[in-house]
Design an enzyme around this catalytic site. Structure first.
Site, mmCIF file in Angstrom:
data_model
loop_
_atom_site.group_PDB
_atom_site.id
_atom_site.type_symbol
_atom_site.label_atom_id
_atom_site.label_comp_id
_atom_site.label_asym_id
_atom_site.label_seq_id
_atom_site.Cartn_x
_atom_site.Cartn_y
_atom_site.Cartn_z
ATOM 1 N N CYS A 65 56.297 52.082 59.746
ATOM 2 C CA CYS A 65 57.588 52.112 59.088
ATOM 3 C C CYS A 65 58.316 53.405 59.410
ATOM 4 O O CYS A 65 57.882 54.203 60.237
ATOM 5 C CB CYS A 65 57.398 52.003 57.566
ATOM 6 S SG CYS A 65 56.422 50.554 57.055
ATOM 7 N N SER B 13 56.595 44.999 58.495
ATOM 8 C CA SER B 13 55.500 44.362 57.760
ATOM 9 C C SER B 13 54.330 44.065 58.699
ATOM 10 O O SER B 13 54.488 43.359 59.702
ATOM 11 C CB SER B 13 55.987 43.069 57.107
ATOM 12 O OG SER B 13 57.038 43.335 56.212
ATOM 13 N N GLY C 119 52.549 54.231 58.644
ATOM 14 C CA GLY C 119 51.258 54.234 59.330
ATOM 15 C C GLY C 119 50.354 53.115 58.865
ATOM 16 O O GLY C 119 50.804 52.114 58.295
ATOM 17 N N SER D 79 46.391 50.529 72.268
ATOM 18 C CA SER D 79 46.543 51.252 73.530
ATOM 19 C C SER D 79 45.285 52.042 73.843
ATOM 20 O O SER D 79 44.392 52.175 73.002
ATOM 21 C CB SER D 79 47.748 52.205 73.464
ATOM 22 O OG SER D 79 47.392 53.403 72.806
#
Length: 631
Positions: free
Chosen positions: A2, A52, A76, A363
């Site tokens: 967010c 969300s 986070g 990643s």
């Protein structure tokens, strides 16, 4: 994932205008397209934009605690929130929602600032305690999530996930910090100890701030640091088994989501290792994506395809034009501060591709820093052995002279590019590594500045904070100090900034399992010979992954995302390069010698020299100043 914003009055608890918070949140709406909220109380206001991911309908923010005594905004993910929730319920905590946000609130109320050590994940959050009337700001251990702050003229402290949020506040001063310009020219980004604007700060990784209405703003407090002081003495095969355990835990914990999830796959060791372990624990094919370029020398899709076929992933790839120069304005706008890592452009492109089918992507970032995968780290370890054999006076005399007169020879094969090595060997280990990290060495930077700008620097050199950081590093060797510098300086300032801004620009949450703090702490304890062996970095990681990945993936030469900026600046961006010395915004600042800039631009355009990295830096600085409306 967010975006957060807030205003806190450190003196008199003046009313906070909700419309200011709304504008701050609107400036970072791309970070949270799924919802928004603003909350105010005397002397404080919190704002939030939501993407969300978990508990899709049940965790709106700003979020009150169950008892209403505390309020949270959070950016986070907390990967162990379910375990923490069970522990807190055993201690009497009650919950209304099923997500990780309310767990942070309960942990704060139960343990205070010590709750940070129990959180496993990436985060930047603010908690206002209505009873204690204090604001708690915190950032995760390695700085995956950003948090900017600024003390304003009305006595309030404003904060936000990006500089954009602060720029939306009418009282923010827009004055460039000259030390940040020196930092930027040295590193190609503005590191976390600085901001491009005077008065703006970044909460450092692994730090928190506790602010009260009746006190001056408290300084950041470190709550976590990685230490290289311990050395494991276990058998290599036992350490390999432990490494695989940590890897599986890190990857598995980051696969929790209530939205579609996938992975970036470049075909390199790190992303391929993440995909391999995701496939091991997923009942469904992992969704992977990669991008290639229309220049064969820059394209890695064949390696990504090899891994995708090996693990039967649901793989998507796209070939993009390397001539994406027309997007540099959008790119510079993502970062607010000047940012010259040219791999940001392809990183943004792969984020766009991922976002077409998933909301979360894992990643491979972090392994090079933690396991010594960069070539510069191997070179530094070898140079440190040479330094140990020769007294400093001899190194300064011999290598200093060679470094001064040896030609730079960027065009030559790597073994003949000795100038930097000679200069490094004539210096201390810390000074040598700073030179290896720098985009532009200090003797070159000084030739670019005007006399007036040099006076404004007052003798400051960008290397000074890095040297101080390496001197005080909890380390036993030169390699330890180099890795510590990469984890504490390079990683949050360059790599994580790049991934955060480019992923958030498209509403994508990027997760970095190889930066799980338990994995990083384990890697820091490894003997050097298990990090680098025969010049091969990430030795133990690669050996452990031999059971999963082919030799051609594990041991091929490292190649990152590459953008053909040298060709751009001789072709379609040649006029932009020329304007750097005459006519562009930076040419009007009075900071730089315009004749010198013009000469470098012409030498590059004509093909006599390759000044592409420098010219790209200056071009991105010019774009940033334009975006900020300063100088």
């Amino acid at each position: 994932m967010c975006g957060i914003a807030g205003i806190f009055h450190c003196g008199t608890p003046k009313p906070v205008d909700p419309s200011r918070l709304t504008r701050m949140c609107e400036a970072i709406a791309h970070r949270g397209p799924d919802g928004s909220g603003v909350w105010t109380a005397p002397g404080v206001g919190l704002g939030h934009r939501r993407l969300s991911i978990i508990d899709l309908a049940g965790s709106p923010q700003p979020m009150p605690s169950f008892d209403g005594r505390a309020m949270l905004v959070f950016n986070g993910e907390i990967y162990n929130f379910r375990e923490l929730r069970r522990e807190l319920e055993g201690l009497g905590a009650r919950f209304r929602t099923h997500g990780d946000s309310e767990t942070i609130l309960a942990a704060w109320q139960q343990w205070g600032v010590d709750c940070l050590r129990r959180l496993q994940g990436m985060f930047a959050f603010a908690i206002y305690d209505l009873e204690k009337r204090e604001l708690f700001l915190a950032r995760d251990r390695l700085g995956v999530k950003p948090l900017f702050t600024a003390l304003l003229s009305d006595g309030s402290l404003a904060f936000g996930s990006e500089l954009k949020a602060l720029l939306a506040h009418p009282l923010l001063r827009r004055e460039v910090d000259p030390l940040a310009v020196e930092d930027y020219l040295a590193w190609g980004y503005v590191p976390d100890h600085r901001s491009i604007l005077t008065g703006v700060e970044k909460l450092p990784a692994g730090h928190y701030r506790l602010l009260k209405h009746d006190a001056s703003p408290a300084a950041p407090v470190r709550w976590w640091d990685v230490s290289f002081l311990e050395r494991r003495r276990d058998k290599p095969e036992d350490l390999e088994a432990e490494l695989l355990f940590h890897l599986r835990e890190a990857v598995g914990s980051r696969m929790i989501a209530d939205v579609p999830l996938g992975a970036f796959l470049s075909g390199g060791v790190d992303s391929s290792s993440v995909v391999a372990l995701m496939s091991e624990s997923s009942p469904e094919p992992v969704r992977t994506c990669s991008i290639g370029f229309d220049h064969a020398s820059l394209d890695e899709t064949s390696y990504a395809r090899l891994v995708a076929e090996r693990f039967h992933t649901d793989h998507r790839e796209r070939i993009v034009s390397s001539d994406d120069f027309d997007e540099i304005d959008r790119l510079s706008g993502m970062f607010d501060e000047p940012f010259a890592d040219a791999s940001a452009l392809p990183t943004w492109r792969v984020c766009q591709l991922a976002r077409e089918t998933v909301t979360v992507a894992l990643s491979g970032d972090g392994a090079d820093e933690a396991f010594a995968g960069y070539r510069r780290q191997s070179f530094h370890a070898a140079e440190e052995r040479a330094r140990a054999l020769l007294p400093r006076w001899l190194r300064q005399s011999v290598f200093g002279t060679l470094g001064k007169y040896y030609p730079k020879a960027d065009w030559a094969p790597r073994p003949l590019r000795a100038k930097t090595t000679f200069q490094s060997l004539a210096s201390s280990g810390e000074e040598g590594y700073a030179r290896a990290l720098a985009v532009m060495p200090p003797e070159i930077r000084q030739t670019l500045y005007t006399d007036g700008f040099r006076r404004r620097l007052e003798g400051y050199r960008a290397e000074q904070p890095l040297l101080a950081l390496m001197h005080r590093a909890p380390a036993r060797s030169g390699l330890d100090r180099a890795q510590y510098a990469d984890l504490a300086f390079w990683l949050p300032g360059d790599i994580l900034t790049k991934v955060d801004r480019t992923s958030m620009a498209v509403g994508l949450e990027a997760r970095e399992p190889l930066l799980d703090h338990r994995l990083v702490e384990f890697a820091a304890s490894l003997p050097e010979k298990l990090r680098i062996r025969r010049g091969q970095g990430k030795w133990l990681l690669k050996h452990a992954m031999e059971r999963y990945l082919p030799h051609s993936v594990l041991y091929r030469p490292k190649q990152g995302f590459v953008t053909p900026i040298a060709q751009w600046l001789r072709g379609p961006l040649a006029s932009e390069a020329r304007a750097i010395g005459r006519g562009a915004r930076i040419a009007r600042t009075g900071w730089f010698d315009g004749d010198r800039l013009s000469a470098l631009a012409e030498a590059h355009i004509s093909g006599k020299s390759d000044h592409s990295r420098f010219l790209w830096q200056m071009l991105m600085l010019d774009r940033s100043l334009r975006q900020l409306g300063v100088a």
